[in-house]
Motif scaffolding. Sequence first.
Motif: not given
Length: 473
Positions: A222, A289, A292-293, A296, A299
Amino acid sequence: MRRRSFLAGLAAAGAAAGVRPVGAATATPSARFPDGFVWGCSTSSYQIEGAAQADGRGPSIWDTFSRTPGKVARGETGDVACDHYNRWPEDLDLMARAGMRAYRFSIAWPRVLPEGTGAVNTRGLDFYDRLVDGMLARGIAPWACLYHWDLPQALQDRGGWGSRDIAGWFADYALVVAARLGDRVRHWAMLNEPSVVSIFGHGLGGHAPGLTGRASCMAALHHQNLAQGTALKAMRAAGSNWRLGTVLSLQPTWPAAGGGPEDRKAAALWDAVWNRACLDPLLLGGYPDLLAADFAPLLRPGDLEAIRQPIDFLGVNYYSRMHQRIDPGGLVGTGFGSAPEGTRHTGMGWPVEPDGLVEQLLELRERYGNPEVYVTENGASYQDAPGRDGRVEDSERIAFIRGHLDAAARAIAQGANLKGWFVWTLLDNFEWAEGYGPRFGLVEVDRQTLERRPKASYDWYAAAVRANAAPPG
């Protein structure tokens, strides 16, 4: 390039499938590439420059990692590497003699900013001044990559890619370099293979800085995405004549040979980590997707907007597909399995799958809007041996590159927006955790004298460049 466990996994998978090494190139004529197709080569700073303590350069994470016992084969380091820092005129002459008109090189962040931020080391920038001027004098277009894995150790000590602050540090560094070289360098790549940095450097621990764990891996992914977007936006505001992009390792992911439904799930998950976690936020505006966990907690408002910046080109590093199976002990619950029976392999055990390049380029056309693409790395390591005259007659490497050029031509014929080819690599160099064992170069480098000796593949690639087509092997 990859880490040792990756190589071992592929080699074991190949042995299990009863694979054979790639053979010599065929004599089938190849289609010509479009007019204006860009031909060049790629290298990276830590792998070839050497001069690790010269002219004010600060230590990088790879200096630290390679000096840590047990981390690199035979305890080898990039302290000398190919001594490109001092021998660059000879290396540029080799490119020019082969007719190459583009060179993707990387800037060593710790050579420019020894502490990662703050005081600029002008002597470090002086080197890249000389290098860029040398390229231009030989008719070679400079393609600068701002980050190819040699993070300043001082920044690692402040959190490195695990810190959100690195987005600003990287953008500031990008602007420092661009201010010095941007009057002559038009093409700029932000990062090289952020997925590899994250997976092997922050998830599996086999690359610098040697961190492990799924959370560490995802944070590095990220924050590289965020740094890339921040730098793209800053550079777009600073210069209107630059062409800005980035370089990703993209490898279609298949279930391991003979696998069932669970292995198909493993392939989808590894594909999300290796490919989609970098592609999707940049070009589609969101993370897969399946992850996503993981993302999260990382972000914050505005992150996805900051990451999704326009690019003028996408660099694609392609070596093979990846074949995955369920492995509860793996980083994300997957592991490497066998390629289909009969698949040929390189000297390092990597599958030889040119069709995977067609698959990847056409997927970029269909799913991601057909961006302007350059293959920025493709090549292979084999057990090179000199012939009677002492010259390396590396027919296997020629066959590998030729097969992938043929695949590229097929993809272009089907509408892929491929504009150029950068072979990996010019010189046999420091190959990360594998040290100097693997040899990817078109040019042999004597480890004692550092003498450069062109292999048969060098002459073959020069013929391809001049013909704008892959000649017979």
